[in-house]
Design a protein around this motif. Sequence first.
Motif, PDB file in Angstrom:
ATOM      1  N   THR A  61       0.774  -1.279  -0.208  1.00  0.00           N
ATOM      2  CA  THR A  61       0.299  -0.024   0.127  1.00  0.00           C
ATOM      3  C   THR A  61       0.973   1.015   0.047  1.00  0.00           C
ATOM      4  OG1 THR A  61      -0.249   0.227   2.427  1.00  0.00           O
ATOM      5  CG2 THR A  61      -1.715  -1.029   1.388  1.00  0.00           C
ATOM      6  N   PHE A  62       0.217   2.481  -0.214  1.00  0.00           N
ATOM      7  CA  PHE A  62       0.918   3.691   0.076  1.00  0.00           C
ATOM      8  C   PHE A  62       1.658   3.741   1.222  1.00  0.00           C
ATOM      9  CE2 PHE A  62       1.140   7.939   0.992  1.00  0.00           C
ATOM     10  CZ  PHE A  62       1.820   8.606  -0.190  1.00  0.00           C
ATOM     11  N   LYS A  63       1.152   3.489   2.232  1.00  0.00           N
ATOM     12  CA  LYS A  63       1.795   3.497   3.335  1.00  0.00           C
ATOM     13  C   LYS A  63       2.937   2.859   3.719  1.00  0.00           C
ATOM     14  CE  LYS A  63      -1.556   6.033   6.218  1.00  0.00           C
ATOM     15  NZ  LYS A  63      -0.928   7.351   6.280  1.00  0.00           N
ATOM     16  N   GLU A  64       2.894   1.456   3.270  1.00  0.00           N
ATOM     17  CA  GLU A  64       3.942   0.556   3.399  1.00  0.00           C
ATOM     18  C   GLU A  64       5.072   0.976   2.439  1.00  0.00           C
ATOM     19  OE1 GLU A  64       1.474  -3.582   4.017  1.00  0.00           O
ATOM     20  OE2 GLU A  64       1.615  -2.941   2.091  1.00  0.00           O
ATOM     21  N   ILE A  65       4.900   1.551   1.447  1.00  0.00           N
ATOM     22  CA  ILE A  65       5.966   2.058   0.525  1.00  0.00           C
ATOM     23  C   ILE A  65       6.490   3.159   1.162  1.00  0.00           C
ATOM     24  CG2 ILE A  65       6.372   3.283  -1.652  1.00  0.00           C
ATOM     25  CD1 ILE A  65       4.068   1.525  -2.811  1.00  0.00           C
ATOM     26  N   GLN A  66       5.835   4.015   1.726  1.00  0.00           N
ATOM     27  CA  GLN A  66       6.221   5.304   2.407  1.00  0.00           C
ATOM     28  C   GLN A  66       7.193   4.897   3.592  1.00  0.00           C
ATOM     29  OE1 GLN A  66       3.436   7.878   4.336  1.00  0.00           O
ATOM     30  NE2 GLN A  66       4.370   9.557   3.302  1.00  0.00           N
ATOM     31  N   ARG A  67       6.669   3.967   4.449  1.00  0.00           N
ATOM     32  CA  ARG A  67       7.532   3.389   5.591  1.00  0.00           C
ATOM     33  C   ARG A  67       8.735   2.794   5.063  1.00  0.00           C
ATOM     34  NH1 ARG A  67       4.352  -0.683   7.310  1.00  0.00           N
ATOM     35  NH2 ARG A  67       2.759   0.922   8.163  1.00  0.00           N
ATOM     36  N   TYR A  68       8.618   1.876   3.812  1.00  0.00           N
ATOM     37  CA  TYR A  68       9.979   1.360   3.496  1.00  0.00           C
ATOM     38  C   TYR A  68      11.045   2.468   3.188  1.00  0.00           C
ATOM     39  CZ  TYR A  68      13.271  -1.447   0.662  1.00  0.00           C
ATOM     40  OH  TYR A  68      14.172  -1.920  -0.199  1.00  0.00           O
ATOM     41  N   LEU A  69      10.605   3.513   2.240  1.00  0.00           N
ATOM     42  CA  LEU A  69      11.367   4.586   1.950  1.00  0.00           C
ATOM     43  C   LEU A  69      11.947   5.309   3.347  1.00  0.00           C
ATOM     44  CD1 LEU A  69       9.195   5.893  -1.230  1.00  0.00           C
ATOM     45  CD2 LEU A  69      11.574   4.571  -1.027  1.00  0.00           C
ATOM     46  N   ASP A  70      11.216   5.659   4.079  1.00  0.00           N
ATOM     47  CA  ASP A  70      11.534   6.270   5.464  1.00  0.00           C
ATOM     48  C   ASP A  70      12.979   5.343   6.268  1.00  0.00           C
ATOM     49  OD1 ASP A  70       9.796   8.377   4.939  1.00  0.00           O
ATOM     50  OD2 ASP A  70       8.585   7.751   6.648  1.00  0.00           O
ATOM     51  N   GLU A  71      12.418   4.173   6.155  1.00  0.00           N
ATOM     52  CA  GLU A  71      13.431   3.063   6.624  1.00  0.00           C
ATOM     53  C   GLU A  71      15.016   3.007   5.964  1.00  0.00           C
ATOM     54  OE1 GLU A  71      11.585  -0.435   7.255  1.00  0.00           O
ATOM     55  OE2 GLU A  71      10.300   0.155   8.910  1.00  0.00           O
ATOM     56  N   GLU A  72      14.894   3.392   4.828  1.00  0.00           N
ATOM     57  CA  GLU A  72      16.072   3.205   3.851  1.00  0.00           C
ATOM     58  C   GLU A  72      16.662   4.896   3.834  1.00  0.00           C
ATOM     59  OE1 GLU A  72      17.219   0.831   2.147  1.00  0.00           O
ATOM     60  OE2 GLU A  72      16.103  -0.290   3.652  1.00  0.00           O
ATOM     61  N   GLY A  73      15.952   5.741   4.550  1.00  0.00           N
ATOM     62  CA  GLY A  73      16.524   7.006   4.452  1.00  0.00           C
ATOM     63  C   GLY A  73      16.167   7.758   3.359  1.00  0.00           C
ATOM     64  N   GLU A  74      15.231   7.594   2.709  1.00  0.00           N
ATOM     65  CA  GLU A  74      14.649   8.490   1.397  1.00  0.00           C
ATOM     66  C   GLU A  74      13.344   8.653   1.649  1.00  0.00           C
ATOM     67  OE1 GLU A  74      16.208   9.380  -1.385  1.00  0.00           O
ATOM     68  OE2 GLU A  74      17.938   8.814  -0.438  1.00  0.00           O
ATOM     69  N   ALA A  75      13.076   9.702   2.516  1.00  0.00           N
ATOM     70  CA  ALA A  75      11.883  10.444   2.838  1.00  0.00           C
ATOM     71  C   ALA A  75      11.194  11.174   1.689  1.00  0.00           C
ATOM     72  CB  ALA A  75      11.842  11.257   4.102  1.00  0.00           C
ATOM     73  N   PHE A  76      10.060  10.679   1.375  1.00  0.00           N
ATOM     74  CA  PHE A  76       9.457  11.559   0.099  1.00  0.00           C
ATOM     75  C   PHE A  76       8.241  12.354   0.867  1.00  0.00           C
ATOM     76  CE2 PHE A  76      11.763   8.669  -2.175  1.00  0.00           C
ATOM     77  CZ  PHE A  76      11.313   8.693  -3.588  1.00  0.00           C
ATOM     78  N   SER A  77       8.152  13.548   0.215  1.00  0.00           N
ATOM     79  CA  SER A  77       6.476  13.992   0.789  1.00  0.00           C
ATOM     80  C   SER A  77       5.472  13.300   0.186  1.00  0.00           C
ATOM     81  CB  SER A  77       6.504  15.467   0.073  1.00  0.00           C
ATOM     82  OG  SER A  77       6.327  15.576  -1.272  1.00  0.00           O
ATOM     83  N   LYS A  78       4.290  13.390   0.545  1.00  0.00           N
ATOM     84  CA  LYS A  78       3.275  12.521   0.184  1.00  0.00           C
ATOM     85  C   LYS A  78       3.011  12.884  -1.010  1.00  0.00           C
ATOM     86  CE  LYS A  78      -1.592  11.904   1.382  1.00  0.00           C
ATOM     87  NZ  LYS A  78      -2.857  12.120   2.058  1.00  0.00           N
ATOM     88  N   LYS A  79       3.042  14.100  -1.556  1.00  0.00           N
ATOM     89  CA  LYS A  79       2.539  14.386  -2.875  1.00  0.00           C
ATOM     90  C   LYS A  79       3.724  14.070  -3.822  1.00  0.00           C
ATOM     91  CE  LYS A  79       1.907  18.298  -6.283  1.00  0.00           C
ATOM     92  NZ  LYS A  79       1.565  17.376  -7.213  1.00  0.00           N
ATOM     93  N   GLU A  80       5.062  13.897  -3.632  1.00  0.00           N
ATOM     94  CA  GLU A  80       6.148  13.152  -4.276  1.00  0.00           C
ATOM     95  C   GLU A  80       5.937  11.654  -4.658  1.00  0.00           C
ATOM     96  OE1 GLU A  80      10.223  15.538  -3.582  1.00  0.00           O
ATOM     97  OE2 GLU A  80       9.625  14.235  -1.932  1.00  0.00           O
ATOM     98  N   LEU A  81       5.519  11.190  -3.518  1.00  0.00           N
ATOM     99  CA  LEU A  81       5.247   9.645  -3.683  1.00  0.00           C
ATOM    100  C   LEU A  81       4.141   9.214  -4.487  1.00  0.00           C
ATOM    101  CD1 LEU A  81       6.237   6.695  -3.003  1.00  0.00           C
ATOM    102  CD2 LEU A  81       5.082   6.900  -0.883  1.00  0.00           C
ATOM    103  N   GLU A  82       2.914  10.143  -4.146  1.00  0.00           N
ATOM    104  CA  GLU A  82       1.654   9.875  -5.062  1.00  0.00           C
ATOM    105  C   GLU A  82       2.055  10.200  -6.722  1.00  0.00           C
ATOM    106  OE1 GLU A  82      -0.957  12.971  -3.306  1.00  0.00           O
ATOM    107  OE2 GLU A  82      -1.745  11.263  -1.902  1.00  0.00           O
ATOM    108  N   ASP A  83       2.597  11.255  -6.906  1.00  0.00           N
ATOM    109  CA  ASP A  83       3.122  11.524  -8.190  1.00  0.00           C
ATOM    110  C   ASP A  83       3.901  10.623  -8.646  1.00  0.00           C
ATOM    111  OD1 ASP A  83       1.583  14.147  -8.077  1.00  0.00           O
ATOM    112  OD2 ASP A  83       3.347  15.272  -7.823  1.00  0.00           O
ATOM    113  N   THR A  84       4.922   9.982  -8.222  1.00  0.00           N
ATOM    114  CA  THR A  84       5.810   8.996  -8.660  1.00  0.00           C
ATOM    115  C   THR A  84       5.086   7.615  -8.882  1.00  0.00           C
ATOM    116  OG1 THR A  84       7.569   9.831  -7.470  1.00  0.00           O
ATOM    117  CG2 THR A  84       7.872   7.672  -8.160  1.00  0.00           C
TER     118      THR A  84
END
Length: 76
Positions: A18-41
């Motif tokens: 899900t969006f939240k799971e992808i966001q969490r993975y990226l945060d844990e890898e040190g690649e914080a995306f804004s919500k809009k950046e992740l949605e657009d990507t």
Amino acid sequence: MDRKAWVMRAVEALRFATFKEIQRYLDEEGEAFSKKELEDTLKALVQEGKLEEKDGTYRLARKKGGEEAFEKLFGG
């Protein structure tokens, strides 16, 4: 890596996410995306046919097999 590569890496690692799971993975890898950046990507990767989305869950797009390979070689 660019944003698309990071998102593809996350989805490859998670398989179905899900969006939240992808966001969490990226945060844990040190690649914080804004919500809009992740949605657009995510939207861009779906439009490009690299990801599939169904009911808020993302996964790698299924390969089209020989037909896709033929088109890449001979320009369809």
